[in-house]
Write an enzyme that holds these catalytic residues in place. Structure first.
Site, PDB file in Angstrom:
ATOM      1  N   GLU A 147       1.051  -0.548  -5.121  1.00 39.11           N
ATOM      2  CA  GLU A 147       0.095   0.522  -5.365  1.00 39.11           C
ATOM      3  C   GLU A 147       0.916   1.806  -5.434  1.00 39.11           C
ATOM      4  O   GLU A 147       1.251   2.397  -4.412  1.00 39.11           O
ATOM      5  CB  GLU A 147      -0.958   0.609  -4.255  1.00 39.11           C
ATOM      6  CG  GLU A 147      -2.047   1.612  -4.586  1.00 39.11           C
ATOM      7  CD  GLU A 147      -2.452   2.501  -3.420  1.00 39.11           C
ATOM      8  OE1 GLU A 147      -3.355   3.316  -3.614  1.00 39.11           O
ATOM      9  OE2 GLU A 147      -1.848   2.398  -2.345  1.00 39.11           O
ATOM     10  N   ASP A 169       0.816  -1.208   0.000  1.00 37.15           N
ATOM     11  CA  ASP A 169       0.000   0.000   0.000  1.00 37.15           C
ATOM     12  C   ASP A 169       0.853   1.262   0.000  1.00 37.15           C
ATOM     13  O   ASP A 169       1.921   1.319   0.618  1.00 37.15           O
ATOM     14  CB  ASP A 169      -0.899  -0.015   1.249  1.00 37.15           C
ATOM     15  CG  ASP A 169      -1.832   1.170   1.319  1.00 37.15           C
ATOM     16  OD1 ASP A 169      -2.680   1.306   0.421  1.00 37.15           O
ATOM     17  OD2 ASP A 169      -1.712   1.972   2.263  1.00 37.15           O
TER      18      ASP A 169
END
Length: 632
Positions: free
Chosen positions: A367, A314
Site C-alpha cells: 500500500e 500497510d
C-alpha cells in the site's frame, strides 16, 4: 526461591545470525516454548532485553511476584534473557517484569513473540501450543498455479469483527467464519480474501492497525488453532488468504513494544524518526539488526505457521520518506541530503527477498501512495521487491470521475484515460478498500450521482470498468452488494439489503465479473503487461465512450470492451475491431438480471467499413451507463 533451570534453545550460530539481523525464524527460539528438560515438563522463556538489569517471568503460577522466576542473561552480549520453568503448562498467563539499567525503571510487558494473548482489555500473554492438523496439502502443492502474477487476483477485503455479527451483536468466531465466510466468498467467486490485521491489538477503533501481539492471532474470535482452521477451510475452497501486515508503526501501550526494557529498543530513539505524528505511534528502528530480524521473522511466521499466501504491507509510503507527514524542521535528511529513509528501504528489500526466497507461490503487496519508482520491481533490478502495488492514483481519479453528473463527464474523460499512461510502470492492484467508505466519504453507491436506478447502474459500470482495466482487483466488504451506509466497525454489514433487487443485482454482477475474470485469459494473463492492452478509441469525449482490447497469450481470446459513461444509449455506435470475425457478447452490465434495461446486441458481425484506424468495424447499441464485453 522458585525453581528456574538454566537452559537454552540458542546455538552460537543462532546468536550470530540474530546479532547480524539475519535470523528470520526467531519465533522458534524467542518467546515461550513448551518443552521437556531432564524429564520435567514445563516452559522455556527467552526475551531480548539488552538494557535490563533483571528480567522475571510473572504470572498466576508465582502470584505475579517478580522475585520468583528471574531469567538468566546470556554471556554473549546478545541481550537475551532465558530459562526453563518446570510445570508451567499450556494456557498459563504471563508477562515479563523488566528492571532497567536506566534508573531502575520497571516495565511489565507482554511477550513480543507470544503466540496467544488475553482478550482485550486484558494484556498478558498466554503459553500456547497451537497444534493443528492441516488438510490443505492440495492447495499448498499447487499454490503457484493460483497465486502467480498471470493468474486471476480478485480480492475480497474483510474486517472480521464487522463482516457479520450474531443477533446480540457478538462477533462470529473463527470457527463460525470458517463456515459462513468461506461459503460466501466461494459463492461470490473471489479468488482471494484479504483480512485486515488479525494480529493482537488492544484498541478496537484502530481496526487492527496498532499491534501489540505481532505473533498472535487476536483472541477476539477464538484460539490460534481456530484461525488455522479458517485459513485451512479457505484453501480447501481454493481461496487464497492475504493478511494485512503493519511493520510501519506500533502503539505506545504500556504492555507493548514501546520503551520495552526502559530504552528505545524497538523504536528509533530520535523522535523525528521514531514517532508518527498522524497515528500517535512509534516507528521501528529499521537500522537496528535485531529489530529487522524481529520484523522479517514475523513476516515469515505467518507464511510458515499459518499457511498464509500473501502479505499486504500497510503504509509503505510512511516508511520510505523521512519527511512523511512532517513539517520543515521536524525531520532530518539522510546521508545524501534527501528525504528517503535508506534504512527502511534496505529493510523492505531484505524482507521481500527473504519471503520470496523461502516460499513458492506467495505475494507481497504494497500500500504505497506516492510515485516512488520500482515498488514492484525485483530487488536485483533496483526495485523494492514487492509482487504488487495498490494503484491509489487510479482509485482516486476514478471515484472523482464517477461522482460527477454524467452531463459534465465529457470534460473529464482524461481522469479515466490518464491511468493508462502509467498502468504498466508497476504491477498494480486496483483497490476500492475500507479507506474509501469511512470518515464522511460515503458508501460507493451513494457516491454515484442520479436517481436510484442511475446510482446502481453507475455502480455496475464502475465495477465493470474495474474488472476490464489492466491489473488485479480488490473490493471491500459491503461494496459487492451496494451497502448504502458507511462502514461501521462496531456493527454487521447491512445484509438485509440483499433482499432488494438493486442490491441483489450488484451481488450477481460481482459474481459474473469474477467468473468472466477467471474464465477469460485476456483479463489476467497479461494484466501487468502493456502487451495485454490496446486502445481502440479513448478520445470520444463528446459521447463519454471508451473502447479497448484486452489480450491474452493467444489472440483468439482477445476481448473488445465498450463502455458508456452516460445514461444516454448510443445507438448504431461504430467501433473499429481487429478483424472480420464475428463477435459474441459475453458480458453486459445492463442485463435485466442485474436490474438493468436489457439493451445490447448478443452478436456483432464486422463490416469492411474502416473505423478507428482499423479495416473492420461493428455497429452496436451501447446501453446507458454500461460496460459491454465482446469476444470472437
Amino acid at each position: 526461591m522458585a525453581t528456574l533451570i538454566p537452559h537454552s534453545l540458542f546455538t552460537d550460530f543462532d546468536i550470530d545470525l540474530f546479532k547480524s539481523g539475519k535470523h528470520f525464524r526467531l519465533y522458534n527460539k524467542l518467546g515461550s516454548h513448551l518443552i521437556e528438560v531432564n524429564g520435567q515438563k514445563g516452559t522455556y522463556f527467552a526475551v531480548w532485553s539488552p538494557s535490563a538489569k533483571s528480567v522475571s517471568v510473572i504470572g498466576n503460577f508465582n502470584h505475579w511476584n517478580n522475585q520468583e522466576h528471574q531469567l538468566n542473561v546470556r554471556w554473549d552480549s546478545s541481550g537475551i534473557w532465558e530459562g526453563f520453568i518446570p510445570n508451567v503448562q499450556h494456557g498459563e498467563v504471563y508477562k515479563y517484569s523488566i528492571v532497567s539499567n536506566n534508573n531502575g525503571i520497571v516495565t511489565e510487558k507482554a511477550d513480543p513473540f507470544g503466540r496467544f494473548c488475553e482478550h482485550p482489555p486484558k494484556t498478558a500473554s498466554i503459553v500456547w501450543d497451537a497444534k493443528y492438523s492441516w488438510k490443505d496439502q492440495n492447495w499448498m502443492d499447487t499454490r503457484e498455479n493460483h497465486n502467480n502474477l498471470d493468474k486471476p487476483y480478485s480480492v475480497y477485503e474483510v474486517h472480521l469483527g464487522s463482516w457479520k455479527r450474531k443477533n446480540n451483536n457478538e462477533f462470529l468466531s473463527y470457527a463460525e467464519l470458517a463456515e459462513d465466510l468461506v461459503k460466501y466468498v466461494k459463492e461470490m467467486g473471489f479468488t482471494h480474501i484479504e483480512l485486515m490485521p488479525i494480529m493482537e491489538y488492544p484498541y478496537d477503533p484502530s481496526w487492527g492497525y496498532q499491534l501489540t501481539g505481532y505473533f498472535a492471532p487476536t483472541s477476539r474470535f477464538g484460539k490460534p488453532e481456530d484461525f488455522k482452521l479458517l485459513v485451512d477451510k479457505m484453501h480447501q475452497a481454493d481461496i487464497g488468504v492475504i493478511l494485512d501486515w503493519v511493520p510501519s508503526h506500533f502503539p505506545e501501550d504500556a504492555h507493548g513494544l514501546g520503551f520495552f526494557d526502559g530504552s528505545n529498543l524497538y523504536e528509533h530513539p530520535d523522535r523525528r524518526r521514531g514517532y508518527h505524528p498522524d497515528w500517535k505511534s512509534l516507528i521501528f528502528n529499521y537500522g537496528r539488526n535485531e529489530v529487522r530480524a524481529f520484523l522479517i521473522s514475523n513476516a515469515i511466521f505467518w507464511l510458515d505457521q499459518y499457511h498464509v499466501d500473501g502479505l499486504r504491507v500497510d503504509a509503505v509510503a510512511s516508511m520510505l520518506y523521512l519527511d512523511y507527514s512532517r513539517e520543515d524542521g521536524e525531520w532530518e535528511a539522510n546521508m545524501y541530503g534527501n528525504n528517503e529513509n535508506l534504512e527502511a528501504m534496505s529493510f523492505i528489500r531484505e524482507m521481500n527477498e527473504a519471503v520470496y526466497g523461502s516460499f513458492k507461490g506467495v505475494q507481497t503487496i504494497a500500500e504505497e501512495s506516492t510515485a516512488f519508482t520500482g515498488v514492484s520491481k525485483p530487488v536485483h533490478f533496483g526495485g523494492l521487491g514487492f509482487g504488487m502495488k495498490w494503484m491509489m492514483g487510479w482509485m482516486h481519479d476514478t471515484l472523482e470521475y464517477f461522482k460527477k453528473e454524467p452531463v459534465y463527464r465529457k470534460h473529464h474523460q482524461n481522469d479515466l484515460t490518464f491511468s493508462m499512461t502509467y498502468a504498466f510502470t508497476e504491477n498494480f492492484m486496483l483497490p476500492f478498500s475500507h479507506d474509501e467508505v469511512v470518515y464522511g466519504k460515503q458508501s460507493l453507491v451513494y457516491r454515484m450521482p442520479g436517481d436510484e436506478w442511475q446510482r446502481f447502474a453507475n455502480l455496475r459500470l464502475l465495477f465493470g470498468y474495474m474488472f476490464t482495466h489492466p491489473g488485479a482487483n480488490l473490493i471491500f466488504m459491503g461494496g459487492e452488494f451496494g451497502q448504502t451506509s458507511e462502514w461501521n466497525f462496531q456493527e454487521s454489514l447491512d445484509w438485509h439489503l440483499t433482499q432488494y433487487d438493486f442490491h441483489s443485482g450488484i451481488q450477481k454482477i460481482i459474481q459474473d465479473l469474477n467468473k468472466v475474470y477467471k474464465q477469460q485469459p485476456a483479463l489476467h494473463e497479461k494484466q501487468f503487461s502493456p502487451e495485454g492492452f490496446e486502445w481502440i478509441e479513448y478520445n470520444d469525449h463528446e459521447n463519454s465512450v471508451m473502447t479497448y482490447i484486452r489480450k491474452g497469450h493467444d489472440s483468439k481470446n482477445d476481448l473488445v470492451v465498450i463502455s458508456n459513461f452516460t445514461p444516454v444509449p448510443r445507438e448504431k455506435y461504430c467501433v473499429g475491431v481487429p478483424d472480420s470475425k464475428a463477435l459474441k457478447l459475453i458480458f453486459n452490465s445492463d442485463d435485466t438480471k442485474y436490474n438493468g434495461s436489457g439493451m445490447g446486441k448478443k452478436t456483432a458481425k464486422p463490416s469492411k467499413k474502416p473505423w478507428n484506424n482499423r479495416e473492420h468495424s461493428i455497429e452496436v447499441t451501447i446501453p446507458p451507463l454500461s460496460v459491454l464485453i465482446y469476444k470472437k
